[in-house]
Design an enzyme around this catalytic site. Sequence first.
Site, mmCIF file in Angstrom:
data_model
loop_
_atom_site.group_PDB
_atom_site.id
_atom_site.type_symbol
_atom_site.label_atom_id
_atom_site.label_comp_id
_atom_site.label_asym_id
_atom_site.label_seq_id
_atom_site.Cartn_x
_atom_site.Cartn_y
_atom_site.Cartn_z
ATOM 1 C CE LYS A 195 56.706 48.223 44.557
ATOM 2 N NZ LYS A 195 57.129 49.373 43.763
ATOM 3 C CD GLU A 201 42.614 43.757 38.933
ATOM 4 O OE1 GLU A 201 43.145 43.967 40.048
ATOM 5 O OE2 GLU A 201 42.395 44.658 38.101
ATOM 6 N N GLY A 253 56.715 48.403 39.658
ATOM 7 C CA GLY A 253 56.077 47.207 39.100
ATOM 8 C C GLY A 253 56.451 46.966 37.645
ATOM 9 N NE ARG A 254 55.457 52.702 35.010
ATOM 10 C CZ ARG A 254 54.924 53.154 36.145
ATOM 11 N NH1 ARG A 254 54.172 52.354 36.890
ATOM 12 N NH2 ARG A 254 55.141 54.386 36.560
ATOM 13 C CD GLU A 339 51.009 51.431 35.502
ATOM 14 O OE1 GLU A 339 49.881 50.951 35.365
ATOM 15 O OE2 GLU A 339 51.918 50.828 36.107
ATOM 16 C CG HIS A 370 48.394 40.832 5.286
ATOM 17 N ND1 HIS A 370 48.241 40.807 3.923
ATOM 18 C CD2 HIS A 370 49.692 40.526 5.523
ATOM 19 C CE1 HIS A 370 49.383 40.464 3.361
ATOM 20 N NE2 HIS A 370 50.297 40.292 4.306
ATOM 21 C CE LYS A 498 45.032 49.503 41.136
ATOM 22 N NZ LYS A 498 46.293 49.565 41.872
HETATM 23 O O1 F6P Z 1 47.985 48.990 37.468
HETATM 24 C C1 F6P Z 1 48.556 49.543 38.587
HETATM 25 C C2 F6P Z 1 49.619 48.668 39.169
HETATM 26 O O2 F6P Z 1 49.962 49.200 40.394
HETATM 27 C C3 F6P Z 1 50.841 48.523 38.272
HETATM 28 O O3 F6P Z 1 51.706 49.595 38.356
HETATM 29 C C4 F6P Z 1 51.405 47.253 38.783
HETATM 30 O O4 F6P Z 1 52.350 46.729 37.904
HETATM 31 C C5 F6P Z 1 50.155 46.429 38.914
HETATM 32 O O5 F6P Z 1 49.178 47.342 39.370
HETATM 33 C C6 F6P Z 1 50.243 45.244 39.817
HETATM 34 O O6 F6P Z 1 50.559 45.586 41.139
HETATM 35 P P1 F6P Z 1 51.046 44.504 42.175
HETATM 36 O O7 F6P Z 1 52.316 43.927 41.698
HETATM 37 O O8 F6P Z 1 51.190 45.233 43.468
HETATM 38 O O9 F6P Z 1 49.975 43.439 42.272
#
Ligand code: F6P
Length: 533
Positions: A195, A201, A253-254, A339, A370, A498
């Site tokens: 987003k 990452e 995002g979620r 979250e 199990h 972060k």
């Molecule tokens: O973990 C925090 C967060 O902002 C989530 O809410 C989001 O889904 C994820 O990082 C990834 O963010 P982006 O889509 O901006 O890379």
Amino acid sequence: MWDDLKSRGAAIAERRIETLFEDPNRARDFSVSALGMLFDYAKTNIDAETRDALIALLDARDVAGRREAMFSGTPINETEGRAVLHTALRNLDGAAVTVEGQDVMPEVLDTLERMEGFARAVRSGEYQGQGGAITDVINIGIGGSDLGPAMAAIALRPYHDGPRLHFVSNVDPADIHDTLSACDPATTLVIVASKTFTTIETMTNARTAKAWMGEVVSDTGAQFAALSTAADKTADFGIAPERVFGFADWVGGRYSMWGPIGLSLMIGIGPEAFRAFLRGGQAMDTHFRAASWQENMPAMLALVGIWHSQVLGHATRAVLPYDNRLARLPAYLQQLEMESNGKRVSMDGEDLGFESGPVVWGEPGTNGQHAFYQLIHQGTRVVPCEFLVAAEGHEEGLEHQHRLLIANCLAQSEALMKGRDFDEARSKVAGKFEGAELERQAKHRVFPGNRPSTTLAYPKLDPETLGKIIALYEHRVFVEGVVLGINSYDQWGVELGKELATALQPIVDGERSADDKDGSTAQLVGFLRANGA
Ligand code: F6P
């Protein structure tokens, strides 16, 4: 109101759930049937008066007003000043949804059609990599830009007829390495899903993938697509606008798998099946807006959760799909629920005054039986369980095996409720032991029972049903958030880690000393550097 509910909780502490079934209509009256699905919460200690008291919370917190505010584009995400409109992404009839005076639907539907055009081109081979038709699609994203499509790609495997799908999320190089080594760069499409297009990452993995592809492919940008709200950043990364699929900041995002973040899934299962998934979500939206509270599946699911978590104080809830393809649903719901509702202050910044949303965890049945069910049945902590089960599987000729799965699911909720008392346990081992040893052995075989569970039953895990289930949980989170007074749509709690990771990077790289860190952190850096970091 909370005090009233708490005293109800205390008053029924000793009551056995089974006794509620003296009412012959208990099962019917403590279930919600909607959209071809059955949500059964009869195996909880909620009686009619408790339910009324829980429903009163919805009115006291004006959940109906807040619900309409959400659907109509009011900025209910108050800490970020944003509307919350993931529902617009599945508003397939295109009825106007206005944000700041502008109908957002033309752009939503236009983006959906662009995604469909691209997905069709990838699937048909019209869009090609340097080495020919696309064989593999790698979605690079994390959190909400990964968990939704990754979960659904497994859930809808029987409907998958496109290129192979891979999902890379972790900054651990093992993740991208293992994925890239299974793909041919000349026939791979990389989708960078972020987003913000700044998540460390994702951007690190995207650069690694670009370098990998660049060893073979002359125009790497042509084999990359981007899903983001940040068009300037996708351009800087070298991705042409025709393969950039944007969405607005009012999609959290979620909550984003319904739009461009679902592109990998759409390529895998095809635009028609993806539309069926959207239709399922839309059907749940319509139900959520129209049904009375007692007949409202998301509202009742939320209230059962509040009863167990905030009223009775059970700290966790287990999500137990007896549907192997929902293996990633617990992980998906961990982000969606934790979250969203893992917040210690209410919307106005004041301490919540009661517990935030619970810890959500789980694994598919029967595997979990199990592993951790021992604790669920005989541990000292009560874990409310949420079972999911389909009437039908996809595997022709193996229907008997599916029925065995169903029997296991139903047996677990029955066992949790009924348990096994000492006399029954004793009679089970009476032939094997005697005297004091018989008493001792019997005690180990006692199940206290009276442990609550709910079951969501549905006909078959097809795209439309998955859409209904995911939208059901989204609205459950919304209702819980409103009742608790939480802003379910921000996530400030992920920021501190972060920031500290960014500050620690030069220390781990050996460019700076760890002297200003606490002793534990400095010691760990020292150990890891001494051992190869
Ligand atoms: O973990 C925090 C967060 O902002 C989530 O809410 C989001 O889904 C994820 O990082 C990834 O963010 P982006 O889509 O901006 O890379």
